[in-house]
Design a protein around this motif. Sequence first.
Motif, mmCIF file in Angstrom:
data_model
loop_
_atom_site.group_PDB
_atom_site.id
_atom_site.type_symbol
_atom_site.label_atom_id
_atom_site.label_comp_id
_atom_site.label_asym_id
_atom_site.label_seq_id
_atom_site.Cartn_x
_atom_site.Cartn_y
_atom_site.Cartn_z
ATOM 1 N N LEU A 1 0.828 -1.205 0.000
ATOM 2 C CA LEU A 1 0.000 0.000 0.000
ATOM 3 C C LEU A 1 0.864 1.258 0.000
ATOM 4 N N LYS A 2 1.926 1.254 0.782
ATOM 5 C CA LYS A 2 2.806 2.421 0.829
ATOM 6 C C LYS A 2 3.489 2.652 -0.515
ATOM 7 N N ALA A 3 3.838 1.570 -1.208
ATOM 8 C CA ALA A 3 4.418 1.703 -2.551
ATOM 9 C C ALA A 3 3.404 2.318 -3.506
ATOM 10 N N MET A 4 2.132 1.937 -3.332
ATOM 11 C CA MET A 4 1.070 2.507 -4.158
ATOM 12 C C MET A 4 0.930 4.003 -3.892
ATOM 13 N N GLN A 5 1.023 4.386 -2.632
ATOM 14 C CA GLN A 5 0.913 5.800 -2.279
ATOM 15 C C GLN A 5 2.090 6.607 -2.828
ATOM 16 N N LEU A 6 3.275 6.011 -2.839
ATOM 17 C CA LEU A 6 4.444 6.687 -3.419
ATOM 18 C C LEU A 6 4.234 6.934 -4.912
ATOM 19 N N TYR A 7 3.613 5.973 -5.577
ATOM 20 C CA TYR A 7 3.297 6.132 -7.004
ATOM 21 C C TYR A 7 2.360 7.326 -7.196
ATOM 22 N N CYS A 8 1.343 7.419 -6.338
ATOM 23 C CA CYS A 8 0.378 8.516 -6.447
ATOM 24 C C CYS A 8 1.045 9.876 -6.275
ATOM 25 N N LYS A 9 1.976 9.954 -5.331
ATOM 26 C CA LYS A 9 2.573 11.240 -4.972
ATOM 27 C C LYS A 9 3.885 11.521 -5.696
ATOM 28 N N SER A 10 4.272 10.627 -6.578
ATOM 29 C CA SER A 10 5.557 10.766 -7.260
ATOM 30 C C SER A 10 5.623 12.054 -8.081
ATOM 31 N N GLU A 11 6.825 12.583 -8.186
ATOM 32 C CA GLU A 11 7.058 13.755 -9.030
ATOM 33 C C GLU A 11 7.935 13.400 -10.221
ATOM 34 N N GLU A 12 8.211 12.092 -10.378
ATOM 35 C CA GLU A 12 8.969 11.639 -11.537
ATOM 36 C C GLU A 12 8.091 10.727 -12.382
ATOM 37 N N CYS A 13 8.616 10.256 -13.479
ATOM 38 C CA CYS A 13 7.879 9.418 -14.423
ATOM 39 C C CYS A 13 7.130 8.285 -13.715
ATOM 40 N N ARG A 14 5.825 8.147 -14.012
ATOM 41 C CA ARG A 14 5.012 7.091 -13.391
ATOM 42 C C ARG A 14 5.574 5.705 -13.722
ATOM 43 N N ARG A 15 5.951 5.507 -14.969
ATOM 44 C CA ARG A 15 6.440 4.187 -15.367
ATOM 45 C C ARG A 15 7.758 3.850 -14.680
ATOM 46 N N ARG A 16 8.564 4.850 -14.437
ATOM 47 C CA ARG A 16 9.835 4.612 -13.751
ATOM 48 C C ARG A 16 9.579 4.028 -12.357
ATOM 49 N N VAL A 17 8.603 4.600 -11.649
ATOM 50 C CA VAL A 17 8.232 4.093 -10.326
ATOM 51 C C VAL A 17 7.734 2.651 -10.441
ATOM 52 N N LEU A 18 6.928 2.409 -11.462
ATOM 53 C CA LEU A 18 6.350 1.079 -11.684
ATOM 54 C C LEU A 18 7.442 0.050 -11.973
ATOM 55 N N PHE A 19 8.361 0.394 -12.865
ATOM 56 C CA PHE A 19 9.437 -0.528 -13.228
ATOM 57 C C PHE A 19 10.300 -0.875 -12.017
ATOM 58 N N GLU A 20 10.631 0.132 -11.226
ATOM 59 C CA GLU A 20 11.471 -0.111 -10.052
ATOM 60 C C GLU A 20 10.769 -1.038 -9.066
ATOM 61 N N TYR A 21 9.462 -0.867 -8.910
ATOM 62 C CA TYR A 21 8.703 -1.705 -7.983
ATOM 63 C C TYR A 21 8.687 -3.162 -8.440
ATOM 64 N N PHE A 22 8.496 -3.381 -9.733
ATOM 65 C CA PHE A 22 8.415 -4.744 -10.251
ATOM 66 C C PHE A 22 9.778 -5.332 -10.600
ATOM 67 N N GLY A 23 10.837 -4.600 -10.285
ATOM 68 C CA GLY A 23 12.175 -5.136 -10.484
ATOM 69 C C GLY A 23 12.620 -5.162 -11.927
ATOM 70 N N GLU A 24 12.076 -4.248 -12.735
ATOM 71 C CA GLU A 24 12.467 -4.179 -14.142
ATOM 72 C C GLU A 24 13.548 -3.115 -14.337
ATOM 73 N N GLU A 25 14.324 -3.300 -15.359
ATOM 74 C CA GLU A 25 15.370 -2.336 -15.673
ATOM 75 C C GLU A 25 14.748 -1.048 -16.197
ATOM 76 N N VAL A 26 15.205 0.075 -15.685
ATOM 77 C CA VAL A 26 14.712 1.379 -16.127
ATOM 78 C C VAL A 26 15.623 1.876 -17.240
ATOM 79 N N ALA A 27 15.094 1.909 -18.453
ATOM 80 C CA ALA A 27 15.923 2.231 -19.613
ATOM 81 C C ALA A 27 16.161 3.729 -19.770
ATOM 82 N N LYS A 28 15.137 4.532 -19.463
ATOM 83 C CA LYS A 28 15.290 5.975 -19.652
ATOM 84 C C LYS A 28 14.485 6.729 -18.607
#
Length: 410
Positions: A352-379
């Motif tokens: 839930l806290k990870a979800m809240q960080l996504y909501c309040k993020s000030e950087e790319c939404r997908r970047r937050v998503l990729f980091e959470y799911f353990g994917e490589e962030v290309a850009k």
Amino acid sequence: MGKSMCFVMPTLLTKMRTLVIEPIPPLLFDEKHGVEKKGLKVAVIDNTYTDPKGANRDVNVADMIKKADMIYVTPDACFDDNGKNSRVMDAVIALNQTEKLVLVALDEAHLAWHEAKPQFKALRNLKNLFPNVALMTATGTATKPTREKLLKELLRADRSKELWASVDAPNIRARCYHVEVKKGSAKKSKEGEEADAPHETKTTPGDWKKLVELIAKEVKNEPAVFFYDNQQAIDVIAEAFKKYASDIITLTYTGDYDAKTQAEILEKWKKNEATLVIATSAFGHGVSRVDVRHVYHLGVPQSLEEWVQEAGRAGRDGKPATATLLWHDQTPEEMAFEGLDEEDKKEAISRLKAMQLYCKSEECRRRVLFEYFGEEVAKKSCDNCDLCLKLPVLERIVIEPHTIDASLDL
């Protein structure tokens, strides 16, 4: 048929039976129709076969599964409220001893850890129930720790192979906006103190006017889904659309509807008899309509996994679509974690806290998503979210429920 084809192929190739455990009841009927077209006999078994008051409680399950090539069951048809084997599971185990199954498959496997019900926890024991049968798990949303759990605890790690792809759907524009949902205050007594009588909040169509008009303006006549995990408000929101956006034809869908009703609603929607489905998260798994252009969620999903499932209902045809999260402030203490043991509760709060960080993020939404799911962030920029595109902030929207006595006839 997507991943479902992976469940069917072993039976098509070997002529041996497959057991598929499907946690999403409406999908049972979808699967049945698709598999029968391939010439296979299908048994679909839900909790109406195991509930003492269920419509199918007297059906001979053993005879039913013997006649089937593919056996589709829900977790609550496999196990009782204590996580013990049901008569359905006992019948499948007995059949496997005389006519070996070729595969036991579990769809939406992450729910074995994300759902508190004993029936879901019991799924973790499948490899012991079927020690001589190949196991397969499938999920569209699993973090690296969850995938490790699947391999170690549910599958046979030394004989398993993991295949996975990105959770990203680059054609979906991700948007995240803050809205205010005010809580009704407790009814005051004449002395100005809070009354002892229980109370609850209830909205009226007028409370939703501004949000309904915004969504109607975007949706127009394009297929859309609106998620809100407040079952009592679903019908009120539908009424608001009738009142303030009557050209948008709606259907409602909650987890309280029986499987037959859910399947009927899905069928109507697939036939384009409605533009918008207003639903709880029960609608978020496996809905296969490909031309959904808009998904909205009001509130904070309990995890990024849940949000990815819901957002993934949009743009399944690969064409541009939007997934909009209309979040409001909630603390972990306000969320429902009943039935979870301490370890599972700790993990649920972390999600839930990870979800809240996504909501309040000030950087790319997908970047937050990729980091959470353990994917490589290309850009740094995905060029298709509200932050990367610098989209204007949503006009302030306030939803203000009324407070009423729970003793009133609602």
